[in-house]
Design a protein around this motif. Structure first.
Motif, PDB file in Angstrom:
ATOM      1  N   PHE A  26       1.083  -1.405  -0.265  1.00 44.89           N
ATOM      2  CA  PHE A  26      -0.217  -0.305  -0.038  1.00 44.89           C
ATOM      3  C   PHE A  26       0.936   1.335   0.246  1.00 44.89           C
ATOM      4  O   PHE A  26       0.799   2.108  -1.161  1.00 44.89           O
ATOM      5  CB  PHE A  26      -0.859  -0.310   0.567  1.00 44.89           C
ATOM      6  CG  PHE A  26      -1.630   1.004   1.469  1.00 44.89           C
ATOM      7  CD1 PHE A  26      -2.985   1.664   0.644  1.00 44.89           C
ATOM      8  CD2 PHE A  26      -1.347   2.091   2.103  1.00 44.89           C
ATOM      9  CE1 PHE A  26      -3.794   2.395   0.807  1.00 44.89           C
ATOM     10  CE2 PHE A  26      -2.728   3.506   2.576  1.00 44.89           C
ATOM     11  CZ  PHE A  26      -3.581   3.627   1.290  1.00 44.89           C
ATOM     12  N   VAL A  29       1.668   2.106  -3.237  1.00 48.86           N
ATOM     13  CA  VAL A  29       1.347   2.737  -4.480  1.00 48.86           C
ATOM     14  C   VAL A  29       0.942   3.843  -4.490  1.00 48.86           C
ATOM     15  O   VAL A  29       0.888   4.709  -5.083  1.00 48.86           O
ATOM     16  CB  VAL A  29       0.248   1.980  -4.056  1.00 48.86           C
ATOM     17  CG1 VAL A  29      -0.894   2.690  -5.148  1.00 48.86           C
ATOM     18  CG2 VAL A  29       0.283   0.789  -4.873  1.00 48.86           C
ATOM     19  N   SER A  32       4.052   6.718  -5.190  1.00 51.49           N
ATOM     20  CA  SER A  32       3.873   6.080  -7.154  1.00 51.49           C
ATOM     21  C   SER A  32       2.863   6.860  -7.322  1.00 51.49           C
ATOM     22  O   SER A  32       3.637   7.865  -8.341  1.00 51.49           O
ATOM     23  CB  SER A  32       3.956   4.926  -7.558  1.00 51.49           C
ATOM     24  OG  SER A  32       2.472   4.676  -7.392  1.00 51.49           O
ATOM     25  N   LEU A  33       1.966   7.124  -6.569  1.00 50.07           N
ATOM     26  CA  LEU A  33       1.538   9.022  -7.137  1.00 50.07           C
ATOM     27  C   LEU A  33       1.729  10.120  -6.117  1.00 50.07           C
ATOM     28  O   LEU A  33       2.035  11.124  -6.903  1.00 50.07           O
ATOM     29  CB  LEU A  33      -0.188   8.141  -5.918  1.00 50.07           C
ATOM     30  CG  LEU A  33      -1.176   7.476  -6.330  1.00 50.07           C
ATOM     31  CD1 LEU A  33      -2.169   7.119  -5.273  1.00 50.07           C
ATOM     32  CD2 LEU A  33      -1.739   7.818  -8.094  1.00 50.07           C
ATOM     33  N   VAL A  57       2.147   4.455 -12.566  1.00 50.82           N
ATOM     34  CA  VAL A  57       1.284   4.082 -11.428  1.00 50.82           C
ATOM     35  C   VAL A  57       0.849   3.309 -11.260  1.00 50.82           C
ATOM     36  O   VAL A  57       0.639   2.456 -10.163  1.00 50.82           O
ATOM     37  CB  VAL A  57       0.433   5.093 -11.616  1.00 50.82           C
ATOM     38  CG1 VAL A  57      -0.954   5.184 -10.430  1.00 50.82           C
ATOM     39  CG2 VAL A  57       0.751   6.664 -10.783  1.00 50.82           C
ATOM     40  N   LEU A  58      -0.507   2.797 -12.499  1.00 51.52           N
ATOM     41  CA  LEU A  58      -0.579   1.792 -12.997  1.00 51.52           C
ATOM     42  C   LEU A  58      -0.091   0.386 -12.670  1.00 51.52           C
ATOM     43  O   LEU A  58      -0.216  -1.007 -12.412  1.00 51.52           O
ATOM     44  CB  LEU A  58      -1.496   1.770 -14.151  1.00 51.52           C
ATOM     45  CG  LEU A  58      -2.416   2.847 -14.625  1.00 51.52           C
ATOM     46  CD1 LEU A  58      -2.926   2.905 -15.535  1.00 51.52           C
ATOM     47  CD2 LEU A  58      -3.534   2.687 -13.183  1.00 51.52           C
ATOM     48  N   THR A  61       0.540  -0.528  -8.991  1.00 53.21           N
ATOM     49  CA  THR A  61      -0.857  -0.591  -8.095  1.00 53.21           C
ATOM     50  C   THR A  61      -1.452  -2.604  -8.448  1.00 53.21           C
ATOM     51  O   THR A  61      -1.728  -3.144  -7.907  1.00 53.21           O
ATOM     52  CB  THR A  61      -2.473  -0.088  -9.041  1.00 53.21           C
ATOM     53  OG1 THR A  61      -1.176   1.705  -8.165  1.00 53.21           O
ATOM     54  CG2 THR A  61      -3.225   0.268  -8.018  1.00 53.21           C
ATOM     55  N   GLY A  62      -0.977  -2.288  -9.981  1.00 57.58           N
ATOM     56  CA  GLY A  62      -2.507  -3.820 -10.843  1.00 57.58           C
ATOM     57  C   GLY A  62      -1.080  -4.522 -10.413  1.00 57.58           C
ATOM     58  O   GLY A  62      -1.619  -5.635  -9.815  1.00 57.58           O
ATOM     59  N   PHE A  65       0.894  -4.863  -7.145  1.00 61.69           N
ATOM     60  CA  PHE A  65       0.429  -4.808  -5.694  1.00 61.69           C
ATOM     61  C   PHE A  65      -0.931  -6.322  -5.755  1.00 61.69           C
ATOM     62  O   PHE A  65      -0.884  -6.821  -5.478  1.00 61.69           O
ATOM     63  CB  PHE A  65      -0.176  -3.533  -4.633  1.00 61.69           C
ATOM     64  CG  PHE A  65      -0.378  -3.466  -3.910  1.00 61.69           C
ATOM     65  CD1 PHE A  65      -0.817  -4.742  -2.832  1.00 61.69           C
ATOM     66  CD2 PHE A  65      -1.936  -2.472  -3.519  1.00 61.69           C
ATOM     67  CE1 PHE A  65      -0.787  -4.296  -1.608  1.00 61.69           C
ATOM     68  CE2 PHE A  65      -2.911  -3.104  -2.641  1.00 61.69           C
ATOM     69  CZ  PHE A  65      -2.490  -3.869  -1.393  1.00 61.69           C
ATOM     70  N   ILE A  66      -1.773  -6.111  -6.586  1.00 61.09           N
ATOM     71  CA  ILE A  66      -2.865  -6.305  -6.777  1.00 61.09           C
ATOM     72  C   ILE A  66      -2.497  -8.069  -6.713  1.00 61.09           C
ATOM     73  O   ILE A  66      -2.961  -8.803  -6.735  1.00 61.09           O
ATOM     74  CB  ILE A  66      -3.795  -6.082  -7.603  1.00 61.09           C
ATOM     75  CG1 ILE A  66      -4.879  -4.937  -7.286  1.00 61.09           C
ATOM     76  CG2 ILE A  66      -4.885  -7.048  -7.237  1.00 61.09           C
ATOM     77  CD1 ILE A  66      -5.533  -4.297  -7.781  1.00 61.09           C
TER      78      ILE A  66
END
Length: 288
Positions: A26, A29, A32-33, A57-58, A61-62, A65-66
């Protein structure tokens, strides 16, 4: 009475690693933002630098992390009473979200390069990244076709499961490697004084360390055999002599979190064995 579910060995250690991994992911993420909004031009979709910023960023995140959460979702002990089919859908859903975000990130970087007349696919970062996306899409497709849909024969599932697990972990490692190369490449292109360690360079290097540590924790949790989801006792398929083949379990599509405690009633009865055999015949089994 139904047998009690198996308790996870080293539960406190697993919980500590899980919380640490989720926290690190988290924070990665968020970092990165912060990077793109504080040091770069923010986010946009106009063919400029703000559109390119969707790429890191994506990916973080994806694709990092996901996807990491999707890898360990089977190991969460709170889900062990839930239907295996339900967990398959959750696993597939998380991977699908990660795949969508990865594709959008690829579109963003290609549109940015084309708008600025920058060559595509010339760096090792781009080669490894695109390879990871292609193999990830194949992994997702085969996962749906072989393990989620009830049409694949059981021997095929059993044969492909080790490959599915290994390739999933390998793709995850490749994604992390590509992400590290990508953020380093971006700093080299954007900062003329990168070697002098300006604040942005230090911040992004810390982001890289967060990604590496998150990936290491996910791989550790995913590779410990004593943290593997136990077979569903009510769905074990009996051999002719009464034993259950190792690593093979029947899939009960009628079990969910609310009725799992009652799902193993009559396990030792002849009727239950016949039902399990019929499930086996219908292909409702998984070696996952």
């Amino acid at each position: 009475p139904s047998p009690a579910p198996r308790k996870m060995e080293g539960y406190r250690r697993f919980l500590a690693l899980l919380v640490s991994a989720l926290l690190l992911g988290f924070v990665a993420v968020v970092c990165s933002l912060v990077w793109v909004f504080r040091y770069r031009e923010g986010l946009g979709w106009d063919g400029g630098a703000a559109e390119f910023n969707w790429h890191p960023v994506l990916v973080v995140t994806g694709f990092v992390f996901i996807q990491g959460i999707a890898i360990i979702v089977y190991r969460l002990p709170w889900t062990w009473k839930c239907s295996k089919l339900l967990m398959k859908f959750i696993h597939a859903g998380l991977n699908t979200i990660a795949m969508i975000l990865a594709i959008v990130s690829m579109v963003a970087v290609f549109e940015y390069h084309n708008a600025r007349n920058i060559p595509n696919m010339y760096s090792l970062h781009s080669w490894i990244g695109l390879t990871a996306v292609i193999f990830y899409s194949l992994q997702l497709f085969l996962g749906f076709a072989v393990f989620l849909l009830p049409f694949a024969p059981v021997p095929l599932r059993a044969a492909l499961m080790p490959i599915h697990v290994y390739s999933g972990l390998l793709i995850f490692v490749a994604v992390i490697a590509s992400a590290l190369m990508g953020i380093t490449e971006k700093l080299l292109f954007s900062l003329s004084a990168y070697s002098e360690s300006p604040p942005e360079a230090i911040f992004v290097n810390c982001l890289g360390l967060l990604i590496v540590t998150f990936g290491a924790l996910i791989l550790w949790m995913a590779s410990r055999p004593h943290w593997k989801r136990p077979p569903e006792e009510s769905a074990k398929v009996q051999r002719p002599n009464g034993g259950a083949p190792e690593g093979v379990e029947a899939e009960s599509t009628m079990t969910d979190c609310s009725n799992a405690d009652r799902s193993d009633a009559g396990f030792n009865s002849d009727a239950a064995r016949k039902r399990n055999f019929k499930l086996d015949e219908a292909g409702q089994r998984s070696t996952m």
